[in-house]
Design a protein around this motif. Structure first.
Motif, short mmCIF file in Angstrom:
data_model
loop_
_atom_site.label_atom_id
_atom_site.label_comp_id
_atom_site.label_asym_id
_atom_site.label_seq_id
_atom_site.Cartn_x
_atom_site.Cartn_y
_atom_site.Cartn_z
N ARG A 191 0.92 -1.30 0.25
CA ARG A 191 0.00 0.16 0.12
C ARG A 191 0.96 1.22 0.08
O ARG A 191 0.34 2.41 -0.05
N SER A 192 2.32 1.10 -0.01
CA SER A 192 3.01 2.30 0.01
C SER A 192 4.14 2.42 -0.73
O SER A 192 4.88 1.52 -0.88
N ARG A 193 4.62 3.52 -1.26
CA ARG A 193 5.72 3.80 -1.81
C ARG A 193 6.78 4.35 -1.23
O ARG A 193 7.76 4.56 -1.60
N MET A 194 6.60 4.56 0.02
CA MET A 194 7.67 5.16 0.94
C MET A 194 8.72 4.17 1.00
O MET A 194 8.59 2.95 0.91
N PRO A 195 9.99 4.71 1.39
CA PRO A 195 11.00 3.80 1.50
C PRO A 195 10.65 2.82 2.80
O PRO A 195 10.14 3.29 3.51
N VAL A 196 10.94 1.70 2.55
CA VAL A 196 10.38 0.57 3.48
C VAL A 196 10.91 0.89 4.73
O VAL A 196 10.10 0.44 5.55
N LYS A 197 12.00 1.49 5.38
CA LYS A 197 12.51 1.62 6.52
C LYS A 197 11.44 2.88 7.00
O LYS A 197 10.97 2.60 8.19
N ALA A 198 11.17 3.94 6.35
CA ALA A 198 10.43 4.92 6.85
C ALA A 198 8.97 4.33 6.89
O ALA A 198 8.32 4.69 8.09
N TYR A 199 8.54 3.65 6.13
CA TYR A 199 7.27 2.91 6.17
C TYR A 199 7.15 1.97 7.57
O TYR A 199 5.99 2.16 8.46
N LEU A 200 8.13 1.34 7.90
CA LEU A 200 8.24 0.62 9.07
C LEU A 200 8.12 1.54 10.36
O LEU A 200 7.60 1.11 11.41
N LEU A 201 8.97 2.57 10.15
CA LEU A 201 8.97 3.62 11.41
C LEU A 201 7.47 4.09 11.63
O LEU A 201 7.29 4.71 12.80
N SER A 202 6.59 4.20 10.60
CA SER A 202 5.29 4.87 10.71
C SER A 202 4.44 3.99 11.45
O SER A 202 3.28 4.42 12.02
N GLN A 203 4.87 2.59 11.82
CA GLN A 203 4.12 1.84 12.76
C GLN A 203 2.93 1.42 11.94
O GLN A 203 2.11 0.46 12.61
N ARG A 204 2.60 1.61 10.55
CA ARG A 204 1.43 1.21 10.15
C ARG A 204 1.49 -0.39 9.80
O ARG A 204 0.60 -1.06 9.87
N PRO A 205 2.78 -0.91 9.17
CA PRO A 205 2.50 -2.33 8.91
C PRO A 205 2.81 -3.06 9.77
O PRO A 205 2.29 -4.40 9.91
N VAL A 206 3.48 -2.71 11.10
CA VAL A 206 3.45 -3.50 12.14
C VAL A 206 3.84 -2.59 13.35
O VAL A 206 4.55 -1.43 13.25
N ALA A 207 3.33 -2.79 14.53
CA ALA A 207 3.52 -1.66 15.79
C ALA A 207 4.97 -2.08 16.31
O ALA A 207 5.64 -3.32 16.19
N GLY A 208 5.69 -0.97 17.02
CA GLY A 208 6.44 -1.29 17.84
C GLY A 208 8.10 -1.40 17.29
O GLY A 208 8.78 -1.63 18.03
N VAL A 209 8.07 -1.15 15.95
CA VAL A 209 9.50 -1.27 15.19
C VAL A 209 10.10 0.18 15.33
O VAL A 209 9.62 0.88 14.41
N GLY A 210 11.10 0.46 16.22
CA GLY A 210 11.79 1.78 16.08
C GLY A 210 12.92 1.68 15.24
O GLY A 210 13.18 0.89 14.51
#
Ligand SMILES: [Zn+2]
Length: 264
Positions: free
Chosen positions: A130-149
């Motif tokens: 669902r996103s074109r964001m860089p995968v790391k930035a998208y992980l940090l958004s907490q939307r694909p999975v919670a709690g990954v800093g």
């Protein structure tokens, strides 16, 4: 509780605290980095510690902490004064109707808990698509999975061999499966080591977490990649310092070029 005293200037970070008076704290839960305390009157106390927030008991007669923002006066409990201290004011401590997170969009959009059965490779792949964001930035958004800093994102992407700038939607199914596994392994190892404490952070028992000793890449730019021995590199993704291995984590379009590059 008897009441919640606001010692910070009022604002959206501390909304609704006056409603806590007379309500009982029924449970203590957590979603991502949010602490959730359902209250007996149908409300919910939501706390986010931000960078520097601490929730701690306050001794009777003690001088108030310099950065005290909220004090909860509890009835029938000892210690009966609970404080929220937050020097840098990135934290939040507020009361909402239970489950109504309109004022907390990050919480409302939070992905599944990483160690839950609901966090499957298929679900992660669907979220990434669902996103074109860089995968790391998208992980940090907490939307694909919670709690990954920031630290855990770098460690997990390195383990999975995924370049942090890969557009989320271009992560392949086999990479998503590796990434899901890596996120769980990194978090489980960190929990076993009581977390990753940098600077002056401590566990609730005042100890430093030991996972910092097990970090493979985070903060190690210029050092040797533990897998291939090549130099780790640093870049900035979504304003966060990022360490990765250009050989183990090739960008999709750079795959051929990287393979031909000879190392000195
Ligand atoms: Zn490497």
């Amino acid at each position: 509780m008897a009441r919640a005293e606001l010692l910070a200037p009022p604002g959206p970070k501390y909304a609704g605290l006056e409603r806590a008076a007379g309500q009982r704290i029924e449970a203590v839960g957590r979603r991502g980095k949010f602490l959730l305390l359902p209250l007996s009157g149908g409300d919910e106390l939501v706390a986010h510690l931000g960078m520097t927030g601490v929730i701690a008991p306050e001794a009777e007669g003690a001088a108030p902490h310099k950065h005290l923002r909220v004090r909860l006066l509890l009835e029938g409990a000892a210690p009966n004064r609970l404080t929220f201290v937050d020097p840098r004011r990135f934290g939040r401590f507020l009361v909402v109707r239970r489950g109504d997170y309109a004022a907390l969009p990050t919480l409302a959009a939070l992905g599944p808990e990483p160690l839950d059965d609901a966090f499957t490779a298929e679900r992660l792949l669907a979220a990434l698509a669902r996103s074109r964001m860089p995968v790391k930035a998208y992980l940090l958004s907490q939307r694909p999975v919670a709690g990954v800093g920031n630290i855990y994102a770098d460690e997990a992407l390195w383990r999975a061999g995924v370049h942090p700038l890969t557009p989320a939607a271009e992560v392949r199914p086999e990479q998503a499966a590796l990434l899901r596994q890596a996120i769980r392994e990194v978090l489980e190892a960190s929990i076993a080591a009581q977390g990753t404490t940098l600077n002056d952070y401590r566990t609730v028992y005042g100890e430093q977490g030991d996972y910092v000793d097990q970090l493979a890449v985070y903060g190690k730019a210029g050092q040797a990649c533990p897998r291939c021995g090549g130099p780790l590199e640093r870049l900035v993704v979504g304003q966060r310092g990022t360490t990765y291995c250009p050989d183990c984590q090739p960008l999709p379009r750079a795959r051929g070029a990287r393979a031909r590059r000879s190392r000195p």
